[in-house]
Design a protein around this motif. Sequence first.
Motif, short mmCIF file in Angstrom:
data_model
loop_
_atom_site.label_atom_id
_atom_site.label_comp_id
_atom_site.label_asym_id
_atom_site.label_seq_id
_atom_site.Cartn_x
_atom_site.Cartn_y
_atom_site.Cartn_z
N LEU A 826 0.83 -1.21 0.00
CA LEU A 826 0.00 0.00 0.00
C LEU A 826 0.87 1.26 0.00
CD1 LEU A 826 -2.85 -1.14 2.38
CD2 LEU A 826 -2.91 -0.86 -0.09
N VAL A 827 1.94 1.24 0.81
CA VAL A 827 2.86 2.38 0.80
C VAL A 827 3.45 2.56 -0.60
CG1 VAL A 827 5.10 3.18 1.61
CG2 VAL A 827 3.46 2.26 3.24
N GLY A 828 3.83 1.43 -1.21
CA GLY A 828 4.42 1.48 -2.55
C GLY A 828 3.46 2.07 -3.56
N ILE A 829 2.19 1.67 -3.50
CA ILE A 829 1.22 2.20 -4.45
C ILE A 829 1.03 3.70 -4.23
CG2 ILE A 829 -1.20 2.16 -5.12
CD1 ILE A 829 -1.19 -0.80 -4.79
N GLY A 830 0.99 4.09 -2.93
CA GLY A 830 0.86 5.52 -2.64
C GLY A 830 2.00 6.32 -3.25
N LEU A 831 3.23 5.86 -3.00
CA LEU A 831 4.39 6.55 -3.57
C LEU A 831 4.35 6.54 -5.09
CD1 LEU A 831 7.41 5.48 -1.36
CD2 LEU A 831 6.39 7.73 -1.56
N GLY A 832 3.94 5.39 -5.64
CA GLY A 832 3.88 5.26 -7.10
C GLY A 832 2.93 6.27 -7.70
N THR A 833 1.78 6.48 -7.03
CA THR A 833 0.82 7.46 -7.54
C THR A 833 1.45 8.85 -7.57
OG1 THR A 833 -0.87 6.17 -6.40
CG2 THR A 833 -1.53 8.30 -7.30
N ILE A 834 2.13 9.19 -6.48
CA ILE A 834 2.75 10.53 -6.41
C ILE A 834 3.78 10.70 -7.52
CG2 ILE A 834 4.19 12.04 -5.01
CD1 ILE A 834 2.92 10.78 -2.55
N PHE A 835 4.64 9.70 -7.68
CA PHE A 835 5.68 9.82 -8.70
C PHE A 835 5.10 9.84 -10.10
CE2 PHE A 835 8.81 10.14 -5.78
CZ PHE A 835 9.16 9.00 -5.08
N ALA A 836 4.06 9.03 -10.32
CA ALA A 836 3.46 9.02 -11.65
C ALA A 836 2.85 10.38 -11.96
CB ALA A 836 2.40 7.93 -11.74
N ALA A 837 2.18 10.96 -10.95
CA ALA A 837 1.57 12.27 -11.17
C ALA A 837 2.64 13.31 -11.50
CB ALA A 837 0.78 12.69 -9.94
N ILE A 838 3.73 13.28 -10.73
CA ILE A 838 4.82 14.22 -11.00
C ILE A 838 5.33 14.02 -12.42
CG2 ILE A 838 7.18 14.87 -10.41
CD1 ILE A 838 6.55 14.20 -7.54
#
Lengths: 895, 264
Positions: A826-838
């Motif tokens: 879940l932490v990984g997906i959260g970070l992934g969303t942030i990085f993808a958005a950036i």
Amino acid sequence: MASPINKLFLANVKHHASRYVSTAVAVTIAATFVVLCLTLMGGISSAYMATIDDATRGTSTVIAEQAVNTATNADTDADATAEVSLTDAAAAQQAQTERAQKMAELRAQAASAVKSVPGVSDVVESTAQASVEGETYQYNAPMNVSIGSDGRSSLRALEYLQKAPLTQYQYKEGRAPQAANEIAVDDGVTGSLQVKVGDSVEVSTLGVSTDAKKFTITGIIGVSNFSNGSALATKEGVESVQTSGATNSLLVVPQNTATRSPQASVTSQEELTSKVNDALKSVNASAKAEGVEFKAYPAQRFVESGRQHAQTQVTAMTSMALIFPLIAAFVAAIIVGTTFQVIALQRRRELALLRAVGAQAKQVRALVLRETSIAGTVSALIGTAVGTLAGAWLLTYLNVAANYIAAFSMLPWTGIILTWVGASLITIFVGLAPSREAAKVSPLAALAPVQSVQETRRKHTVRVVLSIILLVASIAGIVYGLRLPAGNASEIYVRFGIVVLATFVCWIAAMMLFTVVLPYIIYFFGSVVRTPVGRLARENVVRNPSRTASTGVAVIIGVVLMSTIAIGVSSVRSTLDSSLNKSRPVDIYAGSYIGTLSKDELAKLHSFEYASKTVDIRGVQAVVNGDTQSPVTVLGYPDLTGVQRSELPVVADGTIHVTKGAIMAQKATVSVCFLDASGQQTTCREYKPVEDSSIRDGSVHLSAADLKAAVPDAGVAFVAMRIKDGTPYDQVFTGLQRVGRNISMNGGYVERSLYMQALNIIVLVFMALLGVSVVISLVGVSNTLGLSVAERTQENGLLRALGLTRGQMKRLLVMESFLTSLVSTLVGIGLGTIFAAIGMYTLPFNDLGVGIEVTLPYDQLAGLVLIIVLASTLAAWLPGRKAAKVSPVEALAHE
Amino acid sequence: MEAMEYTTTYAAAPAQPLNTQNAQNAQAMQPVVSLENVTKVYGHGDTRVRALKDITLPLYKGQFTSIMGPSGSGKSTMLHIIAGLDTPSKGTVHIDGVDITTLKDKQLTELRRERIGFIFQSFNLVPTLNVLDNILLPTQLSNTKVDREWLNRVVEALGLTPRLKHRPSELSGGQQQRVAVARALVSRPAIIVADEPTGNLDSKTSDEVLSILRQAVDEFGQSVIMVTHNPSVATVSDRVIVVSDGTVKADFMGATPDQIVSLL
């Protein structure tokens, strides 16, 4: 080293090798991955080089036929509502045949002129086209031939069957074609057309209204899946298909075998080439009248240019492809490091005993280091070997190598050896710190009762402070970067660079922070569970915070990458979709290569199974403003609602829409004189011009009503179609081909499908490649669990004695594995969303006309979570069995 | 609760072998555990060991029984079987009326959870749980509600009230054993089984723990079965069974340390 240490080391290796199994698995997977990647790239490069060599093999000079005018009308815009010549097809045909004859004559002259040059053994015709632009020399046959059978078709380049010393293809089956109606193809054709040797196929040139010719397949040539597709036929055979002339160049075979490509050097070929150019001077005088010039080049230039180009591409591809195995290797290093640490801690008592009995700290360190080094080196060897074998098999399977022996010779042996050495060195390096820790154990520890290993809560103040500082700084950097202007190309790239750098630092800081914070996050998360087993599990997970943290971070790394890709691709997909809807509002414009659509074709198009709506667009040729030299296509545009995906400018009655910036737009009115089928002017009308950016040069739009009024019997030039969402492009393509042989296709659907296809492939490939890292992380989770089970033997015995059933014991382990993996995911997906958005806001997407969309592929992410959960349950299976087998009696025995 | 001076209280009573007990006393004693023709064999062939040889032994409710013997005598094996941690190779074992030789592992585990309390020499407590959670562990595993009043009584009696939130690593050896006793008492088991409970403790703490166990028998009516090799500890008990070479060598009600030493 001292011999008792050696003896001990060997004894340990024999009895405790199983401790290192998961290390072996992690290193093996990573090493295999690296070698496989190198092998594949190496094989592709060899295959590609071979194709380049094949093109000019056995010759010393290539005689190109170059156009003398500078303007080349190469409009390759796939979306152009193409200018269609609606004049007499037969007349066009005639002109083409005449030209072909003239060219053949000139070519024959050139050939005989060159043959008389001393040193020339033969001059041979080839269908390949030579193109020279600056330093880039390209030589390949155009892929403009359609080979079809039973409704399916494949695109190939048709080549003449050549004699030695030119390339002789190997035949997997059958023989070379001999008669004019025989053809040899590759297994890609036989596969997709479902034909075999002896079957007949229809061969025709694309885009011309010749009838298809029937050919019989006599053989299957063995070419790699990476070469340009070629089919072989005799000269007569090829010319029967490409009636406007198939030869595009001449090849010169020299008598001196040392000057033949690909072994010869450019300099050795230059002498003969300049003599050939001299000989061609006389022919060129008459060739100029046809707008053509014969120019000779050393054949090796094409080889070298091609090789250089390939080399750059392959190096770029290899470096990019190596990113994934390197990520996997990084994760493996984390897992291996954790394992070594834990094993050293577990053996504290044994090592303390050694120290008590008289071994030096140095000797203990050597013992541990030797064990870890052997474990690493052997695993690396296994991994490299497995990767090599798998790579050889893959090369054979992909037809890059003819057989296993050829495959082995193609393998990048330096790369393979380097991988083995590299992996071994890394594991040795990773074992240094644990071995040093092990040596520090005090001899007194041998006398203490065996306790389950528990960490003292170390303060990580420095790490936390540093990571927070870096985090804040990098976030500031990201925000600053995103605010930068993105006007021209250089601004965009600067912005991109800054944001990427800041994001990278942010990533590092986040990982540093998580190695401290993750156990607490898991603890907090686990407080939801209230059952006694659950609470035991939660406590167990955080009893060794740094161990949990390392395994958790390994999972996070893999999951962040996978979710960034998934989210990134889905966002790109939806952004592109919106953008395409705006810029290419019509899915398909179906027209005819030879004029207007016939009744039969129209009927089929109207009832096309994949179209949800169709609208006819009628058209005629016309003369605009008296310019009889360049007739223009006039299209009558009706209302396209129901077909268009976004607003198209509507043509009002009395107006004529022209290209933006067209000369005719400057006048107050435009006079249009319509032409009939034979080119005679019929009626003339006047319209008010309107500039319209959606119109391409060569056509103008009237309202459908106006066109009908002026030319009531105008034929249908195009059918605008809206395709049912989700229909795969190949189905549409094949379907439209069945409507008629001369059907042309343009429109947004083509682009949309190509992009979507490419994106789908990208996401699949990336997920598979990144999945390897996640697999390694889960091996790490299982390993950590197994080692902690070994540590907790007595505790587990106590629990069993007190009444924990075997099932509950297994559930305990599963819960521990589950908590770590789920929270990390879940932490990984959260970070992934942030990085993808950036990423989405930084990528150079300009001129899209629509806003950037960030969409979450909920189904893919849910799938990811599900798989991780299942895998972590599986990872707990073996340790769970071991733990449940513990007999309280044995576990609690007095020492 | 004060620590009692057991050495003075019981030494006076003379040793009475079981077979001279009067009939009245025999009827009053109910067997809470009985072994019938129990044999336990480990290994096979050359490494065959007969740890217990055809033992028939009733153990009575409300009594403090000690099992003694030299190392390798089979006393630990006997205790394990009594506790339901192990099953005999031959013969039957009844615990609280249930024949455990017919039970599967799951049922045996549940039996241990509900009817048997354990105190070991070491590794008594789960290190990741605090004192209260350790005490409540068996009841939580079986999902039974705990009698809060009973719990408070036990915790107070053992002097553990100020320590309930501490972890085992923060307690002394004696305190840890007290927690183990509390755990054994709270679930109100049929028997409390103790395997060398004072083995790792100094004499003062040993005394404390033993007097607590004695109190459990006297005040709360528990049946305690303890294995020990220390003769003076055995004087806390109502009955001493001496085991040697897998058979019962002696069986006495009430004895002095000297008498026991002479038996060994």
